[in-house]
Write a protein that holds these residues in place. Structure first.
Motif, PDB file in Angstrom:
ATOM      1  N   UNK A 184     -13.795  -6.024   6.940  1.00 41.50           N
ATOM      2  CA  UNK A 184     -13.664  -5.143   8.021  1.00 41.50           C
ATOM      3  C   UNK A 184     -12.508  -4.429   7.332  1.00 41.50           C
ATOM      4  N   UNK A 185     -11.413  -5.180   6.633  1.00 37.56           N
ATOM      5  CA  UNK A 185     -10.748  -4.035   6.319  1.00 37.56           C
ATOM      6  C   UNK A 185     -10.725  -2.805   5.918  1.00 37.56           C
ATOM      7  N   UNK A 186     -11.492  -2.236   5.958  1.00 35.33           N
ATOM      8  CA  UNK A 186     -11.947  -0.616   5.276  1.00 35.33           C
ATOM      9  C   UNK A 186     -12.468  -0.299   6.894  1.00 35.33           C
ATOM     10  N   UNK A 187     -12.234  -0.804   7.931  1.00 37.19           N
ATOM     11  CA  UNK A 187     -12.915   0.799   8.882  1.00 37.19           C
ATOM     12  C   UNK A 187     -11.288   0.121   9.498  1.00 37.19           C
ATOM     13  N   UNK A 188     -11.062  -1.396   9.324  1.00 32.02           N
ATOM     14  CA  UNK A 188      -8.691  -1.259  10.133  1.00 32.02           C
ATOM     15  C   UNK A 188      -8.740  -0.452   9.832  1.00 32.02           C
ATOM     16  N   UNK A 189      -8.478  -0.699   8.362  1.00 33.03           N
ATOM     17  CA  UNK A 189      -6.971   0.390   7.297  1.00 33.03           C
ATOM     18  C   UNK A 189      -7.099   1.541   7.698  1.00 33.03           C
ATOM     19  N   UNK A 190      -7.662   1.893   7.396  1.00 30.50           N
ATOM     20  CA  UNK A 190      -8.315   3.096   7.546  1.00 30.50           C
ATOM     21  C   UNK A 190      -8.176   4.115   9.094  1.00 30.50           C
ATOM     22  N   UNK A 191      -8.381   3.049   9.761  1.00 33.20           N
ATOM     23  CA  UNK A 191      -8.169   3.791  11.011  1.00 33.20           C
ATOM     24  C   UNK A 191      -7.074   3.920  11.711  1.00 33.20           C
ATOM     25  N   UNK A 192      -6.589   2.439  11.382  1.00 33.84           N
ATOM     26  CA  UNK A 192      -5.260   2.037  11.979  1.00 33.84           C
ATOM     27  C   UNK A 192      -3.749   3.197  11.206  1.00 33.84           C
ATOM     28  N   UNK A 193      -4.922   3.849   9.851  1.00 33.11           N
ATOM     29  CA  UNK A 193      -3.024   4.206   9.218  1.00 33.11           C
ATOM     30  C   UNK A 193      -3.782   6.094   8.623  1.00 33.11           C
ATOM     31  N   UNK A 194      -4.811   6.550   9.960  1.00 32.50           N
ATOM     32  CA  UNK A 194      -4.712   7.511   9.206  1.00 32.50           C
ATOM     33  C   UNK A 194      -5.380   8.412  10.988  1.00 32.50           C
ATOM     34  N   UNK A 195      -5.254   7.936  12.188  1.00 32.43           N
ATOM     35  CA  UNK A 195      -5.680   8.530  13.201  1.00 32.43           C
ATOM     36  C   UNK A 195      -4.692   8.014  14.520  1.00 32.43           C
ATOM     37  N   UNK A 196      -3.681   7.136  14.955  1.00 31.53           N
ATOM     38  CA  UNK A 196      -2.690   6.669  15.448  1.00 31.53           C
ATOM     39  C   UNK A 196      -1.851   7.890  15.758  1.00 31.53           C
ATOM     40  N   UNK A 197      -1.574   7.749  16.793  1.00 29.52           N
ATOM     41  CA  UNK A 197       0.375   8.041  16.871  1.00 29.52           C
ATOM     42  C   UNK A 197       1.493   7.228  15.984  1.00 29.52           C
ATOM     43  N   UNK A 198       2.184   8.011  15.672  1.00 28.23           N
ATOM     44  CA  UNK A 198       3.019   7.255  14.244  1.00 28.23           C
ATOM     45  C   UNK A 198       3.828   5.704  14.441  1.00 28.23           C
ATOM     46  N   UNK A 199       3.355   5.391  16.289  1.00 27.96           N
ATOM     47  CA  UNK A 199       5.122   4.673  16.491  1.00 27.96           C
ATOM     48  C   UNK A 199       3.777   3.560  16.197  1.00 27.96           C
ATOM     49  N   UNK A 200       2.275   3.816  17.093  1.00 22.55           N
ATOM     50  CA  UNK A 200       1.707   2.299  16.573  1.00 22.55           C
ATOM     51  C   UNK A 200       0.739   2.990  15.191  1.00 22.55           C
ATOM     52  N   UNK A 201       1.024   3.358  14.230  1.00 22.16           N
ATOM     53  CA  UNK A 201       0.196   3.478  12.881  1.00 22.16           C
ATOM     54  C   UNK A 201       1.329   2.428  12.133  1.00 22.16           C
ATOM     55  N   UNK A 202       3.305   2.900  12.562  1.00 21.32           N
ATOM     56  CA  UNK A 202       3.959   1.970  12.586  1.00 21.32           C
ATOM     57  C   UNK A 202       4.150   0.755  12.177  1.00 21.32           C
ATOM     58  N   UNK A 203       4.483   0.391  14.242  1.00 20.99           N
ATOM     59  CA  UNK A 203       4.440  -0.558  14.466  1.00 20.99           C
ATOM     60  C   UNK A 203       3.048  -2.233  15.352  1.00 20.99           C
ATOM     61  N   UNK A 204       2.571  -1.333  15.480  1.00 21.24           N
ATOM     62  CA  UNK A 204       1.656  -2.659  16.190  1.00 21.24           C
ATOM     63  C   UNK A 204       0.291  -2.322  15.577  1.00 21.24           C
ATOM     64  N   UNK A 205      -0.205  -2.695  14.575  1.00 20.80           N
ATOM     65  CA  UNK A 205      -0.830  -3.062  13.623  1.00 20.80           C
ATOM     66  C   UNK A 205      -1.275  -4.290  13.777  1.00 20.80           C
ATOM     67  N   UNK A 206      -0.705  -5.151  13.604  1.00 22.76           N
ATOM     68  CA  UNK A 206      -1.137  -6.289  14.063  1.00 22.76           C
ATOM     69  C   UNK A 206      -1.381  -6.695  15.483  1.00 22.76           C
ATOM     70  N   UNK A 207      -1.060  -5.962  16.350  1.00 19.48           N
ATOM     71  CA  UNK A 207      -1.145  -6.713  17.762  1.00 19.48           C
ATOM     72  C   UNK A 207      -2.617  -6.350  18.232  1.00 19.48           C
TER      73      UNK A 207
END
Length: 437
Positions: free
Chosen positions: A310-333
């Protein structure tokens, strides 16, 4: 529904033209040569089981601008047609096809078999995943409905969801928290149903093993390594980042191998059918007309599906498509939010294998963490690119000066530079820039 049995009749059909002076003239712009009025008419006759259906007029236009998509041709079709009972209907469709006439692009993508695999997914896999959700009373729509699958032309025809209010979100802005959670909810259900389907049908999904990184080809190395090298050149210009740039240079010879390890199956880890290219341009969003808040999402484009973590989609989506603050600070949540839905769906479908705990799941993902760094360093710049002069598939996949200029231009974007400046120290501290990781 296949339309391959109609192909032999299409060559005798004239090109799209005006029908009557009191309706809009039929227009075709930058569409594949085979996409004629007759082709569309025969497809609609098959879909609606109405052999007397006739098209009154049709307009065909490119669905995306230059630089918006690198994985095929998307064509928007608007057609008015008359049914055999005399009723008139206006239809809106999207035709997705391969790179017609582009030999370089076709040869580059051939080992990934993306078009045949995507057609298989829409015909044979997604309907079964939908049925599994219905089995537990979940009627939420995750995927677009397919009108036709055309194997000879490597094309798919869908309802144009834009007519129902679905639009592509702004790829340059990044998705907010509410929208990210909707995508993750649907991703979780998609992953869970794939795990159950693979279990129930004798490992039927494990042959999908040709994602962006795989053990068969390195044809995309000029894009991934080339973007990484461009990022390295940019970082080397910043005072205080000299040592980081040197680490990045040393990583180049190992880069493709590290990517392949992400897609390798890890014994003891839970596996799913990953979408493989889940980012802003591959979700369509319906917004509330009054508040502007996102209401619903449909996931599209299944060219790079891959059986794996599942990391393939989770990391790809979260590190390409989010507002910067979410990209940087909210991945664990966000991962915890996803996991709650993922594990619940597995249990409701009576998944027979071990479901990891949240802590175990985080540990499994951590072993694939290089993919988060890869997306931030080498993919984010493509997705947020604002350079249009050289923005095409060849510029990504070639190594000539034009391609180098395009890749360098991707890192002149302020948001791309910010991602590198703020996240490279984090990846470096985690050992993700080390060649011996």
């Amino acid at each position: 529904m296949s339309v391959s049995d109609l192909i032999s009749a299409f060559d005798a059909i004239p090109k799209i033209q005006a029908v009557t002076p009191d309706v809009p003239a039929s227009v075709i712009l930058d569409a594949p040569e085979w996409l004629t009025e007759g082709y569309l008419q025969n497809t609609l006759r098959k879909y609606y089981s109405d052999q007397r259906l006739r098209i009154d007029w049709v307009k065909v236009n490119p669905a995306l601008g230059k630089g918006e998509n690198y994985g095929g041709v998307l064509t928007r079709v608007k057609a008015q047609f008359t049914r055999s009972d005399g009723t008139s209907q206006l239809g809106h469709y999207i035709v997705k096809s391969t790179f017609e006439g582009d030999e370089f692009a076709q040869n580059t993508m051939e080992p990934y078999d993306i078009f045949n695999r995507e057609m298989e997914i829409y015909e044979k896999v997604l309907p079964k995943q939908k049925a599994l959700l219905l089995e537990i009373g979940d009627t939420e729509q995750i995927f677009a409905e397919t009108m036709a699958v055309d194997m000879p032309n490597s094309a798919l025809i869908f309802e144009d969801l834009n007519a129902r209010g679905f639009v592509m979100p702004d790829r340059l802005a990044g998705l907010n928290l509410k929208l990210a959670r909707i995508v993750l909810r649907k991703m979780a259900k998609m992953h869970a149903t794939s795990a159950v389907l693979n279990q129930r049908e004798n490992h039927c999904l494990e042959t999908y093993d040709r994602g962006f990184f795989n053990r068969y080809t390195e044809n995309y190395a000029p894009a991934f390594v080339g973007m990484f090298e461009a990022a390295t050149r940019r970082v080397a210009q910043w005072p205080g980042f000299e040592a980081t740039a040197e680490k990045m240079k040393s990583l180049v010879p190992m880069y493709m191998e590290l990517g392949k390890r992400i897609f390798d199956i890890s014994p003891g880890h839970i596996s799913v059918l990953a979408h493989g290219d889940l980012w802003t341009n591959n979700v369509l969003v319906k917004y509330d007309k009054d508040s502007g808040e996102p209401e619903d999402v449909i996931i599209i484009d299944f060219q790079y599906v891959a059986w794996g973590s599942p990391a393939i989609d989770l990391f790809y989506f979260m590190n390409s498509s989010l507002e910067f603050e979410l990209h940087r600070d909210q991945q664990e949540q966000l991962i915890a939010f996803y996991f709650g839905i993922f594990s619940d769906t597995l249990r409701r479908l009576q998944y027979q294998e071990t479901i990891p705990s949240l802590h175990q799941f985080h540990q499994q993902l951590h072993q694939k963490k290089f993919y988060a760094a890869h997306v931030s360093m080498s993919v984010f710049g493509i997705h947020r690119n604002v350079e249009t002069e050289n923005a095409d598939f060849n510029a990504l996949m070639e190594t000539n000066q034009r391609a180098i200029n395009f890749k360098n231009a991707c890192y002149q974007n302020p948001i791309t530079s910010r991602v590198l400046r703020e996240l490279l120290p984090v990846y470096e501290a985690e050992g993700l820039l080390d060649a011996d990781q």
